[in-house]
Design an enzyme around this catalytic site. Structure first.
Site, PDB file in Angstrom:
ATOM      1  N   ARG A 304       0.839  -1.207   0.000  1.00  0.00           N
ATOM      2  CA  ARG A 304       0.000   0.000   0.000  1.00  0.00           C
ATOM      3  C   ARG A 304       0.875   1.258   0.000  1.00  0.00           C
ATOM      4  O   ARG A 304       0.509   2.277  -0.593  1.00  0.00           O
ATOM      5  CB  ARG A 304      -0.994   0.010   1.163  1.00  0.00           C
ATOM      6  CG  ARG A 304      -2.012   1.133   1.064  1.00  0.00           C
ATOM      7  CD  ARG A 304      -3.132   1.035   2.098  1.00  0.00           C
ATOM      8  NE  ARG A 304      -4.208   0.144   1.712  1.00  0.00           N
ATOM      9  CZ  ARG A 304      -5.215   0.468   0.893  1.00  0.00           C
ATOM     10  NH1 ARG A 304      -5.286   1.686   0.380  1.00  0.00           N
ATOM     11  NH2 ARG A 304      -6.136  -0.403   0.589  1.00  0.00           N
ATOM     12  N   GLU A 707     -10.136   5.507   6.820  1.00  0.00           N
ATOM     13  CA  GLU A 707      -8.720   5.854   6.858  1.00  0.00           C
ATOM     14  C   GLU A 707      -8.348   7.218   6.255  1.00  0.00           C
ATOM     15  O   GLU A 707      -7.466   7.890   6.776  1.00  0.00           O
ATOM     16  CB  GLU A 707      -7.908   4.754   6.152  1.00  0.00           C
ATOM     17  CG  GLU A 707      -7.964   3.442   6.894  1.00  0.00           C
ATOM     18  CD  GLU A 707      -7.382   2.300   6.078  1.00  0.00           C
ATOM     19  OE1 GLU A 707      -8.020   1.902   5.094  1.00  0.00           O
ATOM     20  OE2 GLU A 707      -6.294   1.841   6.420  1.00  0.00           O
TER      21      GLU A 707
HETATM   22  N1  LUZ Z   1      -5.528  -4.692   5.345  1.00  0.00           N
HETATM   23  C1  LUZ Z   1      -5.192  -5.485   4.317  1.00  0.00           C
HETATM   24  C2  LUZ Z   1      -5.668  -3.362   5.192  1.00  0.00           C
HETATM   25  O1  LUZ Z   1      -5.045  -6.684   4.518  1.00  0.00           O
HETATM   26  N2  LUZ Z   1      -5.031  -4.955   3.090  1.00  0.00           N
HETATM   27  C3  LUZ Z   1      -5.167  -3.641   2.835  1.00  0.00           C
HETATM   28  O2  LUZ Z   1      -5.008  -3.207   1.697  1.00  0.00           O
HETATM   29  C4  LUZ Z   1      -5.481  -2.799   3.929  1.00  0.00           C
HETATM   30  N3  LUZ Z   1      -5.582  -1.473   3.775  1.00  0.00           N
HETATM   31  C5  LUZ Z   1      -5.859  -0.715   4.824  1.00  0.00           C
HETATM   32  C6  LUZ Z   1      -6.041  -1.301   6.069  1.00  0.00           C
HETATM   33  N4  LUZ Z   1      -5.951  -2.601   6.246  1.00  0.00           N
END
Ligand code: LUZ
Ligand code: MOS
Length: 751
Positions: A304, A707
């Site tokens: 991410r 978020e």
């Molecule tokens: N959890 C996850 C997350 O497993 N994949 C994600 O892309 C994500 N993004 C934000 C918060 N938790």
């Protein structure tokens, strides 16, 4: 009957795991953890502790019947240390006794000797030694090497951001209750019931269908219970199954702060090139992610980070490399933003420095580079319904940037000691789990013969208000009053194979599943209504306000009579539905695809004041224009935005994790770890939702909200930098967060 938690919290009537005591023979667990960050276990003797008052059992790695493994993405994390310890706070043994006090007393009688080995705490040091969680990954678009020569300005630098304690009000907790025929029921404070179910089954060597995991609600999570609620539930389950008695495990605050993972600290190197007019031509960045001692979610978080390397900006040539580094700290984990805030902070730091060099206002550089419709992101997805510029321009106009600049300028000219600074912070955050397969959810809806409705989903309520949104979807879709509905606990026996409630997708995914399930029941009921009313076609029929309407006219057929008629006609009054976000995909071989259903946009304007004599700082105001789509529940969304903003400011300006050279957390209390409170939060927080901004890609045109607002807090850092700059015009600025009062004073007073 009202059912929203907010009506029950003030009366103390909502139950959390630690409130659940009605289990005959309930035992309490306490966990012995490693005192050192890295070492070899040379002695682990439990006999003496076994005879301590009240003790019912002691468990070490040797007592685990299945696999001693809690890893989710990478299998590198034992439940209980076996031979070696890799961080201070790593579970080594679990003692179970009649009372929590007796269990903790008995820990002292366990003889644990560890031969200490040198710990690695710094991610760059880990990378230099090849201590990686996984091979590095690179996202690229264009050709940075070819672009550098054509840049009028090229700058490079290093940027650091610290970790962050989740500080959920409810600490990690679970109760495991053995049932008949070797089954277990686990009530866990987890964001991921299916994750707990999978790992409990693995650790105990039993099939998942014998482990039921149930969640009522969490007292906050923020990502800290996405993966890291699991080991505590597994320890309770291990003891409960062996002793055939219910076992509860609740961490004390200090244990929780010491033993559990936090937001990942990052150290990053960047190089940015711009043309003479301030357009970004090239950006190269390397992120050293401090992953801690085990993978946990680090690789997904780093992914991410890479997806958000370009933040809200159009960058034609970009190369971003992420390196997940194994250190001897508790495994860092998910935290609101999930690696994106770290990426955005680096790019904002680069732009701030470029603006200084070019003699421009950073806001000017930001504006010139904002994403526009159809721009290609570095991983191949094109931005659609891009609202980056709309939010930015609306924030500038609505909050009066020009007037604020003049006011700050006048203030600074008139005040030799105190200086103010301003910053804008644009946010563009991708919605969907980056692991495409996680973008699915299920729902189970029952209508009972009295017309009352039971709704189950995979979503976990953690105070974010997901339940209120899901109820609204069910009521709207069925056409009945909210009082007829009950939202059930989250349970793996009712809704299976759930994704964690995370990635801001809880309402999006589970709400869609509920909508599908309710639509199915509604279709069946309309058929029944057509028969009952002898209507020619169902097309003219509708259910609204607990009543069947025909051609827009109210009929005499009410909801309860309709449901009874359906039952008498042997029509199925239950429905199960599954939703999978359409159209998303990603190929890790090429690092290209369309991983996000859509993006959430917004821009914040932040104002800060620094007292140059005392080194104290205040974030005076944060105002944001935020794209909530057509909000499902504006009050809930406002609460999410305001909470995220304050949490983001805390990460950037107050909250500092300090470790000893041996790798022990020094800031393990609330007297040494400063979180935002009513005095440090901005006196003014204003969130304006973008008007007329429907989002066809999600539930009732809404947008995810959990978020994105967190990242507005990054603006607080740069507002402080602007104030520092006004205090000392020549001195190089610190690009390391958090920018605490202590660091501000040091910077001001040191040469
Ligand atoms: N959890 C996850 C997350 O497993 N994949 C994600 O892309 C994500 N993004 C934000 C918060 N938790
Ligand atoms: Mo369940 S936890 O048996 O609905």
């Amino acid at each position: 009957m009202k059912q929203n938690d907010v009506f029950f919290h003030p009366r103390g009537e909502t139950l959390y795991v630690d409130d659940l005591d009605a289990f005959p023979g309930l035992l309490h667990a306490a966990v012995l953890t490693s005192p050192v960050a890295h070492g070899r276990i040379v002695k682990l003797e439990v006999d003496r502790a076994g005879t301590a008052p009240g003790v019912a059992g002691i468990f070490t790695a040797a007592e685990i019947p299945g696999q001693n493994q809690v890893g989710g993405i990478i299998m590198d994390e034992p439940l209980l240390a076996d031979g070696e310890v890799h961080y201070a706070g790593q579970p080594v043994a679990c003692v179970v006794a009649d009372t929590p006090w007796q269990a903790r007393q008995a820990l002292a009688a366990v003889r644990l000797e560890v031969e200490a080995l040198p710990p690695v705490l710094d991610p760059r040091q880990a990378a230099a030694r090849g201590l990686l969680i996984a091979p590095p990954r690179t996202f690229a678009i264009g050709d940075v090497e070819a672009a550098w020569p054509s840049c009028a300005h090229v700058l490079e630098g290093r940027v650091d951001s610290g970790g962050q304690e989740h500080l959920y009000l409810e600490t990690q907790a679970a109760v495991a209750v053995p049932g008949e025929k070797d089954t277990l029921r686990v009530i866990s404070a987890t964001q991921s019931p299916s994750g707990v179910q999978r790992v409990v089954a693995r650790v105990l060597g039993m099939p998942m269908n014998r482990v039921a995991v149930e969640v009522f609600r969490l007292g906050g999570a923020f990502g800290g219970k996405e993966d890291q609620a699991t080991p505590w539930a597994a320890l309770a389950a291990l003891a409960a199954r062996a002793l055939r008695r219910p076992v509860k495990l609740v961490l004390e605050r200090r244990e929780d702060m010491r033993c559990t993972g936090k937001r990942h600290p990052y150290s990053s190197d960047f190089r940015i090139g711009l043309d003479g007019s301030g357009r970004i031509l090239a950006y190269e960045v390397t992120y050293f992610q401090n992953a801690g001692a085990a993978a946990d979610l680090s690789t997904a978080i780093l992914e991410r980070t890479l997806f958000h390397a370009g933040s809200s900006y159009r960058i034609p040539n970009l190369r971003a490399t992420g390196i997940s580094c194994r250190t001897n700290l508790p495994p860092f984990t998910a935290f609101r933003g999930f690696g994106a805030p770290q990426a955005m902070f680096v790019l904002e730091a680069a732009l701030f420095q470029a603006a200084e060099k070019m003699g421009l206002d950073p806001a000017e550089l930001q504006r010139r580079n904002l994403l526009a419709e159809d721009d290609e992101l570095p991983f191949g997805q094109r931005v659609k319904e891009c609202r980056a510029r709309r939010c930015f321009d609306e924030a500038v106009a609505a909050f009066g940037l020009e007037a604020a600049r003049e006011r700050v300028h006048a203030f600074n000219a008139a005040n030799p000691l105190c200086k103010k600074g301003l910053a804008l912070m644009p946010v563009c955050f991708g919605i969907s789990f980056t692991s495409t397969h996680l973008n699915q959810a299920g729902a189970l809806v029952h209508v009972y013969t009295d017309g009352s409705v039971s709704v189950s989903t995979g979503a976990v309520e953690m105070g974010q208000g997901v339940n209120s949104k899901i109820l609204l979807v069910a009521a709207r879709t069925l056409g009945v009053a909210g009082r007829r509905l009950r939202l059930e606990s989250t349970c793996t026996q009712r809704v299976a194979n759930t994704s964690p409630t995370a990635a801001s997708t809880g309402a999006d995914l589970n709400g869609k599943a509920v909508e599908l399930a309710c639509q199915e029941i509604r279709r069946r009921l309309l058929d029944v209504a057509a028969t009952a009313l002898s209507a020619d076609s169902v097309a003219a029929l509708d259910i609204r306000q607990d009543t069947v309407f025909s051609n827009g006219q109210k009929t005499d057929l009410g909801w309860e009579e309709l449901v009874r008629a359906a039952y008498m006609a042997r029509v199925n009054l239950s429905s199960q539905a599954h939703y999978a976000t359409p159209g998303i995909h990603f190929d890790r071989a090429t690092e290209k695809g369309e991983p996000f259903a859509y993006h959430v946009y917004g821009t914040a304007l932040v104002e800060a004041t620094i007292d140059g004599l005392r080194g104290t700082a205040a974030i005076d105001s944060l105002r944001a224009v935020h794209d909530a789509g057509s909000s499902l529940n504006p009050l809930v969304d406002r609460g999410q935005a305001e909470g995220g903003i304050v949490q983001g400011i805390g990460w950037m300006t107050l909250e500092e994790l300090l470790y000893s050279q041996e790798g022990r957390l020094l800031t393990d209390t609330l007297s040494t770890y400063k979180v935002p409170d009513i005095r440090t939060a901005p006196a003014e927080i204003e969130v304006r939702f973008l008007a007329a901004a429907p989002n066809p890609a999600a539930l009732f045109n809404s947008k995810a909200v959990g978020e994105p607002p967190f990242m507005y807090g990054i603006g607080a850092f740069f507002a402080l930098l602007a104030a520092l700059r006004a205090l000392r015009p020549e001195k190089p600025l610190p690009f390391a967060a958090p920018l605490t009062h202590e660091k501000i004073l040091t910077w001001l007073t040191e040469d």
